[in-house]
Design a protein around this motif. Structure first.
Motif, PDB file in Angstrom:
ATOM      1  N   ASN A  69      28.621  50.371  41.254  1.00 49.51           N
ATOM      2  CA  ASN A  69      29.089  49.006  41.018  1.00 49.51           C
ATOM      3  C   ASN A  69      29.460  48.741  39.566  1.00 49.51           C
ATOM      4  O   ASN A  69      30.253  47.842  39.293  1.00 49.51           O
ATOM      5  N   VAL A  70      28.868  49.467  38.630  1.00 46.31           N
ATOM      6  CA  VAL A  70      29.155  49.180  37.222  1.00 46.31           C
ATOM      7  C   VAL A  70      30.244  50.070  36.628  1.00 46.31           C
ATOM      8  O   VAL A  70      30.749  49.774  35.556  1.00 46.31           O
ATOM      9  N   MET A  71      30.623  51.128  37.317  1.00 41.86           N
ATOM     10  CA  MET A  71      31.659  52.021  36.788  1.00 41.86           C
ATOM     11  C   MET A  71      33.047  51.469  37.105  1.00 41.86           C
ATOM     12  O   MET A  71      33.326  51.084  38.230  1.00 41.86           O
ATOM     13  N   VAL A  72      33.908  51.434  36.095  1.00 38.02           N
ATOM     14  CA  VAL A  72      35.299  51.007  36.285  1.00 38.02           C
ATOM     15  C   VAL A  72      36.215  52.029  35.614  1.00 38.02           C
ATOM     16  O   VAL A  72      35.785  52.844  34.794  1.00 38.02           O
ATOM     17  N   GLU A  73      37.487  51.969  35.968  1.00 41.45           N
ATOM     18  CA  GLU A  73      38.470  52.875  35.369  1.00 41.45           C
ATOM     19  C   GLU A  73      38.621  52.579  33.886  1.00 41.45           C
ATOM     20  O   GLU A  73      38.380  51.470  33.418  1.00 41.45           O
ATOM     21  N   ASN A  74      39.075  53.576  33.149  1.00 37.20           N
ATOM     22  CA  ASN A  74      39.184  53.489  31.697  1.00 37.20           C
ATOM     23  C   ASN A  74      40.184  52.422  31.250  1.00 37.20           C
ATOM     24  O   ASN A  74      40.046  51.851  30.181  1.00 37.20           O
ATOM     25  N   ASP A  75      41.203  52.128  32.075  1.00 35.29           N
ATOM     26  CA  ASP A  75      42.231  51.166  31.668  1.00 35.29           C
ATOM     27  C   ASP A  75      41.823  49.713  31.918  1.00 35.29           C
ATOM     28  O   ASP A  75      42.516  48.787  31.499  1.00 35.29           O
ATOM     29  N   VAL A  76      40.700  49.476  32.588  1.00 38.57           N
ATOM     30  CA  VAL A  76      40.215  48.112  32.820  1.00 38.57           C
ATOM     31  C   VAL A  76      39.641  47.587  31.511  1.00 38.57           C
ATOM     32  O   VAL A  76      38.785  48.216  30.902  1.00 38.57           O
ATOM     33  N   MET A  77      40.130  46.422  31.088  1.00 34.16           N
ATOM     34  CA  MET A  77      39.724  45.902  29.785  1.00 34.16           C
ATOM     35  C   MET A  77      38.748  44.721  29.868  1.00 34.16           C
ATOM     36  O   MET A  77      38.096  44.385  28.902  1.00 34.16           O
ATOM     37  N   GLU A  78      38.683  44.067  31.023  1.00 33.39           N
ATOM     38  CA  GLU A  78      37.794  42.919  31.152  1.00 33.39           C
ATOM     39  C   GLU A  78      37.398  42.721  32.611  1.00 33.39           C
ATOM     40  O   GLU A  78      37.995  43.294  33.516  1.00 33.39           O
ATOM     41  N   PHE A  79      36.378  41.899  32.824  1.00 32.81           N
ATOM     42  CA  PHE A  79      35.954  41.538  34.176  1.00 32.81           C
ATOM     43  C   PHE A  79      37.076  40.720  34.820  1.00 32.81           C
ATOM     44  O   PHE A  79      37.695  39.883  34.160  1.00 32.81           O
ATOM     45  N   ASN A  80      37.299  40.936  36.105  1.00 32.96           N
ATOM     46  CA  ASN A  80      38.305  40.084  36.754  1.00 32.96           C
ATOM     47  C   ASN A  80      37.632  38.809  37.254  1.00 32.96           C
ATOM     48  O   ASN A  80      36.420  38.732  37.409  1.00 32.96           O
ATOM     49  N   SER A  81      38.458  37.793  37.502  1.00 38.55           N
ATOM     50  CA  SER A  81      37.918  36.472  37.846  1.00 38.55           C
ATOM     51  C   SER A  81      37.157  36.490  39.173  1.00 38.55           C
ATOM     52  O   SER A  81      36.190  35.739  39.351  1.00 38.55           O
ATOM     53  N   ASP A  82      37.563  37.366  40.124  1.00 40.29           N
ATOM     54  CA  ASP A  82      36.836  37.456  41.387  1.00 40.29           C
ATOM     55  C   ASP A  82      35.401  37.918  41.177  1.00 40.29           C
ATOM     56  O   ASP A  82      34.461  37.388  41.779  1.00 40.29           O
TER      57      ASP A  82
END
Length: 197
Positions: A69-82
């Motif tokens: 749940n805490v791992m995201v892709e390297n290009d993600v820069m911020e939390f999304n609104s959802d």
């Protein structure tokens, strides 16, 4: 040989064979009983190992769920609104399940230039210490990494005018109920980790 002697010999052989049979059976039983005892001990030990493995598997599956749940892709820069709204709803649902009134719930974006992204939430609750403990326990059970940065606990004070108005509308209130309630402000953060390239 006389008939009497033959019967005595036959009785002696029957008695001897009976004694021999029971002696041999008891030896076999004792040997099997020791084997059964050893097998029982092995079964108990194997069952304990299995129980330990099941507990460890459950804990590790919970940890792996949190990591996923805490791992995201390297290009993600911020939390999304959802994600922000979903977690805010979860915080509110925890309070609702414990019948805790929420005075305010504010998400706050935090700049995260490195691999770890952080998002903060400030929630103000009107609760007792017991309710606060249960609320924090619910936070611990979450499938996210949550850090409580600050807990501010202040006794709930009701001014005299509000008390009189409440007494007129509802009748006399229980003074202990007012004393045991607190205004609790929790400042907490959730995290996401960017995968390394």
């Amino acid at each position: 040989m006389k008939m009497k002697e033959r019967y005595l010999l036959l009785l002696f052989l029957i008695a001897a064979s009976t004694v021999f049979f029971f002696y041999y059976a008891s030896l076999m039983y004792n040997g099997k009983a020791k084997e059964i005892t050893k097998l029982d001990k092995k079964i108990v030990k194997a069952q304990e190992q299995l129980n330990s493995a099941e507990v460890l598997n459950k804990e590790l599956s919970g940890v792996s769920r949190v990591i996923r749940n805490v791992m995201v892709e390297n290009d993600v820069m911020e939390f999304n609104s959802d994600e922000i709204n979903t977690f805010a709803k979860k915080l509110a649902a925890y309070a609702d399940s414990l019948e805790i009134p929420i005075q305010s719930l504010t998400p706050k974006e935090v700049y995260s230039p490195n691999e770890i992204m952080q998002h903060q939430y400030t929630i103000t609750l009107d609760c007792t210490y017991v309710q606060l403990g249960k609320y924090i326990t619910n936070l611990e059970k979450s499938d996210r990494i949550i850090k409580i940065n600050m807990i501010d606990v202040k006794p709930k004070r009701i001014d005299e005018k509000a008390k009189r108005l409440k007494a007129e509308l509802e009748g006399p209130s229980d003074e202990e109920n007012d004393v045991t309630r607190y205004i609790v402000t929790l400042d907490l953060s959730t995290f996401k980790i960017r995968k390394e390239a």
